[in-house]
Design a protein around this motif. Structure first.
Motif, PDB file in Angstrom:
ATOM      1  N   UNK A  45       0.616  -1.065  -0.236  1.00 55.49           N
ATOM      2  CA  UNK A  45      -0.133  -0.271  -0.258  1.00 55.49           C
ATOM      3  C   UNK A  45       0.730   1.382  -0.447  1.00 55.49           C
ATOM      4  N   UNK A  46       0.046   2.058  -0.937  1.00 57.12           N
ATOM      5  CA  UNK A  46       0.998   3.718  -0.603  1.00 57.12           C
ATOM      6  C   UNK A  46       0.670   4.747   0.687  1.00 57.12           C
ATOM      7  N   UNK A 103       5.698  12.046  10.907  1.00 58.43           N
ATOM      8  CA  UNK A 103       7.474  11.993  11.263  1.00 58.43           C
ATOM      9  C   UNK A 103       7.046  10.699  11.582  1.00 58.43           C
ATOM     10  N   UNK A 104       6.142   9.635  12.131  1.00 62.10           N
ATOM     11  CA  UNK A 104       6.006   8.045  12.554  1.00 62.10           C
ATOM     12  C   UNK A 104       6.689   7.259  10.582  1.00 62.10           C
ATOM     13  N   UNK A 105       6.656   6.347  10.884  1.00 67.00           N
ATOM     14  CA  UNK A 105       7.267   5.432   9.531  1.00 67.00           C
ATOM     15  C   UNK A 105       7.480   4.510  10.098  1.00 67.00           C
ATOM     16  N   UNK A 106       6.280   4.466  10.104  1.00 65.04           N
ATOM     17  CA  UNK A 106       6.309   2.424   9.696  1.00 65.04           C
ATOM     18  C   UNK A 106       5.941   1.662   8.586  1.00 65.04           C
ATOM     19  N   UNK A 107       6.446   0.747   8.462  1.00 68.79           N
ATOM     20  CA  UNK A 107       6.501   0.763   7.280  1.00 68.79           C
ATOM     21  C   UNK A 107       5.787  -0.917   6.835  1.00 68.79           C
ATOM     22  N   UNK A 108       5.538  -1.299   8.008  1.00 63.17           N
ATOM     23  CA  UNK A 108       4.471  -2.404   7.820  1.00 63.17           C
ATOM     24  C   UNK A 108       3.316  -2.404   8.979  1.00 63.17           C
ATOM     25  N   UNK A 109       2.079  -3.725   8.888  1.00 59.51           N
ATOM     26  CA  UNK A 109       1.175  -3.369   9.877  1.00 59.51           C
ATOM     27  C   UNK A 109       0.768  -4.526   9.657  1.00 59.51           C
ATOM     28  N   UNK A 110      -0.582  -5.009  10.327  1.00 56.13           N
ATOM     29  CA  UNK A 110      -1.269  -6.871  10.174  1.00 56.13           C
ATOM     30  C   UNK A 110      -2.933  -6.169   9.976  1.00 56.13           C
ATOM     31  N   UNK A 111      -3.591  -6.188   9.039  1.00 54.54           N
ATOM     32  CA  UNK A 111      -4.547  -6.084   8.608  1.00 54.54           C
ATOM     33  C   UNK A 111      -5.734  -7.869   9.118  1.00 54.54           C
ATOM     34  N   UNK A 112      -6.086  -7.481  10.354  1.00 50.66           N
ATOM     35  CA  UNK A 112      -7.182  -8.543  11.040  1.00 50.66           C
ATOM     36  C   UNK A 112      -8.623  -8.565  10.145  1.00 50.66           C
ATOM     37  N   UNK A 128     -11.988 -15.712   9.593  1.00 50.68           N
ATOM     38  CA  UNK A 128     -10.932 -14.829   8.972  1.00 50.68           C
ATOM     39  C   UNK A 128      -9.464 -15.069   9.376  1.00 50.68           C
ATOM     40  N   UNK A 129      -8.527 -14.170   8.696  1.00 45.42           N
ATOM     41  CA  UNK A 129      -7.802 -13.745   7.685  1.00 45.42           C
ATOM     42  C   UNK A 129      -6.576 -12.682   8.251  1.00 45.42           C
ATOM     43  N   UNK A 130      -5.379 -12.926   8.203  1.00 45.38           N
ATOM     44  CA  UNK A 130      -4.740 -11.999   8.815  1.00 45.38           C
ATOM     45  C   UNK A 130      -3.408 -11.501   7.409  1.00 45.38           C
ATOM     46  N   UNK A 131      -3.458 -10.837   7.058  1.00 40.92           N
ATOM     47  CA  UNK A 131      -2.435 -10.036   6.261  1.00 40.92           C
ATOM     48  C   UNK A 131      -1.881  -8.897   7.109  1.00 40.92           C
ATOM     49  N   UNK A 132      -0.038  -9.115   5.938  1.00 43.54           N
ATOM     50  CA  UNK A 132       0.240  -8.844   5.872  1.00 43.54           C
ATOM     51  C   UNK A 132       0.644  -7.006   5.011  1.00 43.54           C
ATOM     52  N   UNK A 133      -0.169  -5.718   5.949  1.00 47.14           N
ATOM     53  CA  UNK A 133       0.569  -5.003   4.980  1.00 47.14           C
ATOM     54  C   UNK A 133       1.886  -4.296   4.832  1.00 47.14           C
ATOM     55  N   UNK A 134       2.052  -3.772   3.705  1.00 53.63           N
ATOM     56  CA  UNK A 134       3.542  -3.520   4.077  1.00 53.63           C
ATOM     57  C   UNK A 134       3.343  -1.980   2.677  1.00 53.63           C
ATOM     58  N   UNK A 135       3.858  -1.235   3.961  1.00 45.68           N
ATOM     59  CA  UNK A 135       3.879   0.557   3.388  1.00 45.68           C
ATOM     60  C   UNK A 135       4.657   0.825   2.381  1.00 45.68           C
ATOM     61  N   UNK A 136       4.443   1.188   1.413  1.00 43.89           N
ATOM     62  CA  UNK A 136       5.627   1.741   0.013  1.00 43.89           C
ATOM     63  C   UNK A 136       5.027   3.259  -0.140  1.00 43.89           C
ATOM     64  N   UNK A 209       8.393   6.443 -20.652  1.00 43.52           N
ATOM     65  CA  UNK A 209       8.942   4.778 -19.636  1.00 43.52           C
ATOM     66  C   UNK A 209       7.829   4.532 -18.897  1.00 43.52           C
ATOM     67  N   UNK A 210       6.477   3.742 -18.035  1.00 39.45           N
ATOM     68  CA  UNK A 210       6.330   3.919 -17.158  1.00 39.45           C
ATOM     69  C   UNK A 210       6.321   2.976 -16.175  1.00 39.45           C
ATOM     70  N   UNK A 211       6.325   3.076 -15.164  1.00 45.05           N
ATOM     71  CA  UNK A 211       6.714   1.971 -14.012  1.00 45.05           C
ATOM     72  C   UNK A 211       5.975   2.013 -13.191  1.00 45.05           C
ATOM     73  N   UNK A 212       5.356   0.383 -12.988  1.00 46.66           N
ATOM     74  CA  UNK A 212       4.703   0.837 -11.571  1.00 46.66           C
ATOM     75  C   UNK A 212       5.639  -0.450 -10.083  1.00 46.66           C
ATOM     76  N   UNK A 213       4.829   0.082  -9.009  1.00 46.87           N
ATOM     77  CA  UNK A 213       5.162  -1.108  -8.523  1.00 46.87           C
ATOM     78  C   UNK A 213       4.049  -1.540  -7.421  1.00 46.87           C
ATOM     79  N   UNK A 214       3.920  -2.978  -7.178  1.00 48.19           N
ATOM     80  CA  UNK A 214       2.982  -3.067  -6.224  1.00 48.19           C
ATOM     81  C   UNK A 214       2.224  -2.210  -5.547  1.00 48.19           C
TER      82      UNK A 214
END
Length: 464
Positions: A45-46, A103-112, A128-136, A209-214
């Motif tokens: 996620x951005x 200034x919070x620099x958290x790069x990952x969360x857990x989504x329940x 139920x599902x747990x998802x790892x959420x990576x912030x980019x 040139x077009x570049x996309x990230x996840x």
């Protein structure tokens, strides 16, 4: 003797069982299957765009959804969604993330994710599902290393560039007309190359040139070509009765609708427009693929398919057709017509793979070869063929003979060159200097930068 009260109770119990059985047979109230949470185990996620979560329940329908967010190894969570729904069988939820603290620099969360359906079974089935959420929130970095100095209307060009992004998802080249050119890894990871083309029928051209990230971050960088517009021939052709009642009639009867009788002008429009578009679509479909996993080098000989061949028709000739002074149709001629002697041998000056070798409407017996780097050669109106689809053709081999198949009035070869499905000027690929300046120099200059060495320039005379 059974008391009246007891009889009433038994009758009510039987009636209740009957009602429950009827409900179970006609509804999903006793459905035992769990709802389905459709989402990857890891989501990027951005932090700006909402996260999309799809939910399904084939039985009684979704009753309650709760989604919460927490940091890794932290039991404290923030509730993002806690809603009830009216027994929905499908839900698409947009989950908005809270803004991070200053200034919070958290790069990952857990989504329940917690989902409960409306079934009476077990008082509701729960998934139920747990998802790892990576912030980019960083966009990919694009660096164009080398490209052709100019691109000509109806011509081709090359480019080499790098993209830096740890979560890169896709990279491609897009024109101002939304044509997509595939790119191929070049020399080593993180570097890419492509041949691209400017459609002769388009007056304007730009390429990016077009570049996309996840995480959905997108970067776009224009390739700085000097643009050279070119005036192509415009022809006025008067249709003869002999032509209409000959080749046109034959092709219309062979390929046209069987349940409708066409007039001679309807036959011509069918052949020159409907059939032509269908044949060109086939060609474009067979020439868009770029199968290489990586390109480290590229060598090509000049395309000179017909010995002592004389040009009898031009590339990108815009043809207007008239009958009795009135315009009845128009088309573009997207190749060179070359003629010498009847049934002259057609030579493939380059090795390649045959991707098509069959009848193709106005092109008659039609061969298409792939030579790497998204580059294809095309041969139309052939009489005989000496190779088949999926065969590998060796250097300087005879692949077919010229002829009058398809929409050809005299014996000749219709020769074309395509870059990822776009017809380009064959003359460029018959010009040694153009290839050296626009292909070899671009690749070699980029390779020197990538490898940090003084690689020797590719010698065309040593190419395959």
């Amino acid at each position: 003797m059974m008391s009246r009260t007891r009889k009433i109770i038994i009758k009510l119990a039987i009636f209740l069982v009957f009602i429950l059985a009827l409900l179970g047979a006609t509804t999903n109230v006793f459905d035992a299957s769990k709802p389905e949470i459709i989402a990857e185990n890891i989501i990027y996620s951005n932090s700006k765009d909402p996260i999309l979560i799809d939910l399904k329940d084939k039985g009684s329908g979704i009753k309650n959804v709760k989604i919460s967010l927490k940091q890794d190894n932290n039991n404290t969570s923030t509730t993002l969604i806690d809603d009830k729904f009216d027994n929905k069988n499908e839900l698409s939820l947009q989950v908005n993330l809270p803004k991070p603290a200053y200034k919070e620099k958290i790069k990952s969360y857990i989504l329940d994710i917690y989902v409960k359906d409306s079934s009476w079974w077990n008082f509701g089935n729960v998934a139920k599902k747990q998802i790892k959420l990576i912030i980019d929130d960083m966009s990919p970095k694009i660096n164009i290393l080398s490209n052709s100095y100019q691109i000509e209307q109806g011509g081709a060009a090359s480019v080499v560039f790098s993209v830096d992004d740890a979560n890169l998802d896709e990279v491609f080249i897009q024109t101002n007309k939304d044509k997509i050119f595939k790119v191929t890894p070049f020399v080593k990871q993180g570097f890419y190359t492509s041949l691209i083309a400017w459609d002769a029928k388009e007056e304007e051209f730009r390429a990016f040139v077009v570049a996309k990230d996840k995480a959905g971050n997108v970067s776009k960088e224009r390739i700085k070509y000097y643009l050279l517009n070119r005036k192509y021939r415009v022809s006025k052709i008067n249709l003869s009765d002999r032509f209409l009642d000959g080749k046109i009639k034959d092709l219309a009867e062979l390929y046209g609708p069987k349940d409708k009788e066409l007039t001679r002008f309807e036959q011509f429009k069918f052949v020159n427009e409907t059939l032509r578009i269908s044949n060109e679509d086939l060609i474009h479909n067979f020439t868009t693929n770029v199968p290489e996993d990586i390109i480290e080098d590229f060598k090509i000989n000049l395309f000179l398919p017909l010995k002592n061949g004389k040009k009898v028709a031009d590339f990108a000739d815009h043809r207007y057709y008239y009958y009795d002074g009135k315009e009845v149709s128009q088309s573009y001629h997207m190749g060179l017509d070359l003629a010498s002697i009847a049934r002259a041998p057609i030579i493939s000056n380059n090795s390649g793979k045959v991707v098509f070798a069959d009848e193709n409407g106005i092109y008659g017996l039609n061969l298409i070869l792939y030579h790497g780097f998204g580059l294809y050669s095309l041969y139309g109106h052939c009489t005989d063929k000496y190779t088949e689809k999926d065969e590998e053709v060796s250097l300087n081999s005879t692949i077919a003979t010229t002829g009058v198949s398809g929409l050809a009035l005299g014996d000749h070869l219709h020769f074309g060159v395509l870059v990822q499905g776009v017809e380009v000027r064959p003359e460029q690929w018959q010009d040694r200097r153009w290839i050296e300046n626009n292909i070899y120099k671009v690749l070699n200059d980029a390779k020197k930068t990538i490898l940090g060495t003084n690689n020797e320039t590719i010698d065309l005379s040593k190419s395959r």
